[in-house]
Write a protein that holds these residues in place. Sequence first.
Motif, PDB file in Angstrom:
ATOM      1  N   LEU A 370       0.826  -1.212   0.000  1.00 16.80           N
ATOM      2  CA  LEU A 370       0.000   0.000   0.000  1.00 16.80           C
ATOM      3  C   LEU A 370       0.859   1.260   0.000  1.00 16.80           C
ATOM      4  CD1 LEU A 370      -2.747  -1.072   2.585  1.00 16.80           C
ATOM      5  CD2 LEU A 370      -2.997  -0.904   0.098  1.00 16.80           C
ATOM      6  N   ARG A 371       1.978   1.227   0.715  1.00 16.28           N
ATOM      7  CA  ARG A 371       2.809   2.428   0.835  1.00 16.28           C
ATOM      8  C   ARG A 371       3.646   2.694  -0.422  1.00 16.28           C
ATOM      9  NH1 ARG A 371       3.457   4.752   5.804  1.00 16.28           N
ATOM     10  NH2 ARG A 371       2.434   3.688   7.555  1.00 16.28           N
ATOM     11  N   TYR A 372       4.097   1.637  -1.078  1.00 18.13           N
ATOM     12  CA  TYR A 372       5.040   1.817  -2.175  1.00 18.13           C
ATOM     13  C   TYR A 372       4.391   1.686  -3.552  1.00 18.13           C
ATOM     14  CZ  TYR A 372       8.717   1.665   1.326  1.00 18.13           C
ATOM     15  OH  TYR A 372       9.516   1.949   2.420  1.00 18.13           O
ATOM     16  N   THR A 373       3.074   1.712  -3.610  1.00 18.68           N
ATOM     17  CA  THR A 373       2.377   1.736  -4.906  1.00 18.68           C
ATOM     18  C   THR A 373       1.453   2.949  -4.938  1.00 18.68           C
ATOM     19  OG1 THR A 373       0.628   0.304  -4.016  1.00 18.68           O
ATOM     20  CG2 THR A 373       2.439  -0.770  -5.195  1.00 18.68           C
ATOM     21  N   PRO A 374       1.259   3.505  -6.088  1.00 17.31           N
ATOM     22  CA  PRO A 374       0.394   4.697  -6.181  1.00 17.31           C
ATOM     23  C   PRO A 374      -1.087   4.311  -6.017  1.00 17.31           C
ATOM     24  CG  PRO A 374       1.135   4.035  -8.349  1.00 17.31           C
ATOM     25  CD  PRO A 374       1.867   3.167  -7.382  1.00 17.31           C
ATOM     26  N   PRO A 375      -1.959   5.285  -5.679  1.00 11.64           N
ATOM     27  CA  PRO A 375      -3.393   4.999  -5.567  1.00 11.64           C
ATOM     28  C   PRO A 375      -3.945   4.405  -6.861  1.00 11.64           C
ATOM     29  CG  PRO A 375      -2.885   7.158  -4.648  1.00 11.64           C
ATOM     30  CD  PRO A 375      -1.650   6.694  -5.340  1.00 11.64           C
ATOM     31  N   GLY A 376      -4.864   3.474  -6.695  1.00  8.94           N
ATOM     32  CA  GLY A 376      -5.451   2.809  -7.846  1.00  8.94           C
ATOM     33  C   GLY A 376      -4.728   1.546  -8.255  1.00  8.94           C
ATOM     34  N   SER A 377      -3.603   1.250  -7.621  1.00  6.13           N
ATOM     35  CA  SER A 377      -2.851   0.035  -7.972  1.00  6.13           C
ATOM     36  C   SER A 377      -3.619  -1.205  -7.525  1.00  6.13           C
ATOM     37  CB  SER A 377      -1.464   0.060  -7.325  1.00  6.13           C
ATOM     38  OG  SER A 377      -0.707   1.163  -7.785  1.00  6.13           O
ATOM     39  N   MET A 378      -3.378  -2.298  -8.237  1.00  8.85           N
ATOM     40  CA  MET A 378      -4.010  -3.573  -7.904  1.00  8.85           C
ATOM     41  C   MET A 378      -3.028  -4.411  -7.094  1.00  8.85           C
ATOM     42  SD  MET A 378      -5.575  -6.471 -10.458  1.00  8.85           S
ATOM     43  CE  MET A 378      -6.814  -5.315 -11.058  1.00  8.85           C
ATOM     44  N   ASP A 397       0.902  -4.087  -9.287  1.00  9.52           N
ATOM     45  CA  ASP A 397       1.249  -3.551 -10.617  1.00  9.52           C
ATOM     46  C   ASP A 397       1.804  -2.144 -10.500  1.00  9.52           C
ATOM     47  OD1 ASP A 397      -1.035  -2.291  -9.811  1.00  9.52           O
ATOM     48  OD2 ASP A 397      -2.201  -2.695 -11.635  1.00  9.52           O
ATOM     49  N   GLY A 398       2.530  -1.900  -9.380  1.00  4.74           N
ATOM     50  CA  GLY A 398       3.129  -0.592  -9.147  1.00  4.74           C
ATOM     51  C   GLY A 398       4.398  -0.386  -9.944  1.00  4.74           C
ATOM     52  N   PRO A 399       5.190   0.576  -9.550  1.00  9.93           N
ATOM     53  CA  PRO A 399       6.410   0.905 -10.303  1.00  9.93           C
ATOM     54  C   PRO A 399       7.510  -0.143 -10.170  1.00  9.93           C
ATOM     55  CG  PRO A 399       6.268   2.255  -8.332  1.00  9.93           C
ATOM     56  CD  PRO A 399       4.963   1.520  -8.425  1.00  9.93           C
ATOM     57  N   GLY A 400       7.426  -1.009  -9.162  1.00 11.96           N
ATOM     58  CA  GLY A 400       8.457  -2.046  -9.002  1.00 11.96           C
ATOM     59  C   GLY A 400       9.731  -1.499  -8.404  1.00 11.96           C
ATOM     60  N   VAL A 401      10.790  -2.323  -8.479  1.00 12.43           N
ATOM     61  CA  VAL A 401      12.083  -1.986  -7.883  1.00 12.43           C
ATOM     62  C   VAL A 401      13.176  -2.315  -8.887  1.00 12.43           C
ATOM     63  CG1 VAL A 401      13.670  -2.477  -5.975  1.00 12.43           C
ATOM     64  CG2 VAL A 401      11.225  -2.471  -5.559  1.00 12.43           C
ATOM     65  N   CYS A 450       4.541  -5.281 -14.865  1.00 14.55           N
ATOM     66  CA  CYS A 450       5.194  -4.297 -14.016  1.00 14.55           C
ATOM     67  C   CYS A 450       4.816  -4.590 -12.569  1.00 14.55           C
ATOM     68  CB  CYS A 450       4.787  -2.867 -14.407  1.00 14.55           C
ATOM     69  SG  CYS A 450       3.013  -2.536 -14.236  1.00 14.55           S
ATOM     70  N   GLY A 451       5.594  -4.050 -11.673  1.00 18.34           N
ATOM     71  CA  GLY A 451       5.308  -4.250 -10.266  1.00 18.34           C
ATOM     72  C   GLY A 451       6.288  -5.206  -9.602  1.00 18.34           C
ATOM     73  N   LEU A 452       5.839  -5.765  -8.486  1.00 21.23           N
ATOM     74  CA  LEU A 452       6.706  -6.606  -7.661  1.00 21.23           C
ATOM     75  C   LEU A 452       5.908  -7.803  -7.147  1.00 21.23           C
ATOM     76  CD1 LEU A 452       9.680  -6.328  -6.589  1.00 21.23           C
ATOM     77  CD2 LEU A 452       8.678  -5.537  -4.436  1.00 21.23           C
ATOM     78  N   ARG A 453       6.583  -8.931  -7.010  1.00 17.97           N
ATOM     79  CA  ARG A 453       5.959 -10.133  -6.454  1.00 17.97           C
ATOM     80  C   ARG A 453       6.851 -10.656  -5.330  1.00 17.97           C
ATOM     81  NH1 ARG A 453       2.446 -14.494  -8.434  1.00 17.97           N
ATOM     82  NH2 ARG A 453       2.944 -16.466  -7.356  1.00 17.97           N
ATOM     83  N   VAL A 454       6.289 -10.764  -4.159  1.00 14.79           N
ATOM     84  CA  VAL A 454       6.989 -11.294  -2.983  1.00 14.79           C
ATOM     85  C   VAL A 454       6.377 -12.653  -2.662  1.00 14.79           C
ATOM     86  CG1 VAL A 454       7.603 -10.942  -0.577  1.00 14.79           C
ATOM     87  CG2 VAL A 454       7.439  -8.971  -2.116  1.00 14.79           C
ATOM     88  N   SER A 455       7.200 -13.690  -2.603  1.00 12.29           N
ATOM     89  CA  SER A 455       6.731 -15.055  -2.361  1.00 12.29           C
ATOM     90  C   SER A 455       7.421 -15.632  -1.146  1.00 12.29           C
ATOM     91  CB  SER A 455       7.004 -15.953  -3.581  1.00 12.29           C
ATOM     92  OG  SER A 455       6.351 -15.454  -4.736  1.00 12.29           O
ATOM     93  N   LEU A 456       6.659 -16.394  -0.366  1.00 13.49           N
ATOM     94  CA  LEU A 456       7.201 -17.122   0.775  1.00 13.49           C
ATOM     95  C   LEU A 456       6.771 -18.579   0.644  1.00 13.49           C
ATOM     96  CD1 LEU A 456       6.088 -14.157   2.386  1.00 13.49           C
ATOM     97  CD2 LEU A 456       7.934 -15.098   3.751  1.00 13.49           C
ATOM     98  N   TYR A 457       7.710 -19.485   0.782  1.00  9.99           N
ATOM     99  CA  TYR A 457       7.452 -20.920   0.612  1.00  9.99           C
ATOM    100  C   TYR A 457       7.528 -21.604   1.989  1.00  9.99           C
ATOM    101  CZ  TYR A 457       8.231 -19.841  -4.308  1.00  9.99           C
ATOM    102  OH  TYR A 457       8.153 -19.306  -5.566  1.00  9.99           O
TER     103      TYR A 457
END
Length: 464
Positions: A370-378, A397-401, A450-457
């Motif tokens: 929520l903090r690192y993506t702009p409003p309206g992001s999914m 689907d934010g700006p990513g890193v 675009c964006g970022l994906r964080v996964s934990l196994y």
Amino acid sequence: MIEVDGTLKSRLAVWLLVTVSALGALLLIEAYSSSQRAAERAYDSQLESAALTIAEAVQWQEGQPVVEIPAAALQILATRHQERVFYAVLDADGQRVSANLDFPIPADWRQQVDEQPMWTDADNLGAGWRLHGREFDSAGWESQDPVQIWVGHTLAGRQALTDELFERAVTRFLVMVLVAGLLMLLAMRVALKPMRRLRQLLRQREADDMRPFDARVPEELRELAETLDTLFARQRESRDALLRFTADASHQLKTPLAGLQSTSELALKSHQPDEWRRALVAVHDGAERTSRLANQLLSLARLRHVVDGREMSRLDLGALLRETLFDWAGRDVAQDHDLGLAELPDTPLFIHGEPWALRELLGNLIDNALRYTPPGSMITLGLVRHGDEVELFIEDDGPGVAPEVLARLHHPFERGGRQDTHGSGLGLAIVDSIARRHDARLNVAPHTPCGLRVSLYFPLENTP
């Protein structure tokens, strides 16, 4: 908790004592057997010498053997142990020519002596005897007939000689055991000297001395010394990480506190109520961010130092994800984002974990998104099963890193180069600590397009 279970010296002494005792018992048995054989040989030689001496005294008169037992033969048979002695001279027909005792000589013994000298043990007159029989050709003037000479004595002398030889062997053995014991104590002291030297090096170290060992140790202590070096290396890394964390935390706390101080100072210099209100709003926002930073620091410290796992239990990860997501979806901070849940597997996915820590993990993942993506992001969360483990993911689907920043995103106070948000950079550090606590793997990767994906196994508790 360390419990003292004896000493190495006592264990070595016990094992050596058992070994020496077993070996000593075998040696004593062999010593007794050797003493007995030596006594047998010595006394059998006496019997043989006495028989030869008597044979030389046999004479013939009128075709009959006549013998006068020489004193030398009796001296040979008689020893200092005062055994009872026996001698007999038999003619070719087995008749006694001379004898000192009524000792029956069986016919089969006489037949065996015809072929070769004979040694045998027998019982007579209530005592055990050792007999020697031998046949000699004795030539007279008119005939040449063989005669048999039998000699013997009781076993007292043999047993006495056996005991005497055995006592000497036992005395030598005890002296050798005593000397070996002293040498064993000296050898153990010398062999354990490297352990004492290693112990002294450890005791002489200061509490903050984490340098590697500089000592020569035998091969048996090499693994222990290397393990201690590894432990010291980990302690150095932990200390350095703690110092860096303390310095970063101090810097992170100093910045908002300095802002609060400057805002309050400006407000105190003003006489306008509107300025005071704006200052109060700024102070409130700064205090809220500082409070959140302090709470995150406390959470990170708790996760890194509380490792007993007493609150671990079997829980349904899907139910926990659904409950946490619904809680965050109702908050004001999530109103400007499309926060949703992907379709979950049909069957429950159980893991072994701590509910409060996993809620903290999900909260930090959602708050970061929520903090690192702009409003309206999914923003989408979900679960995917992969064999005997389950993947918990959150993607946006934010700006990513930038790719070069991905590998260090889980470090404390790392914000991915973003300075346009109020994040502290502790969210993924807390997530990483919780993941390690649950034996889970953390992976951060770009999300297509675009964006970022964080996964934990997470490992599943029960795999069908």
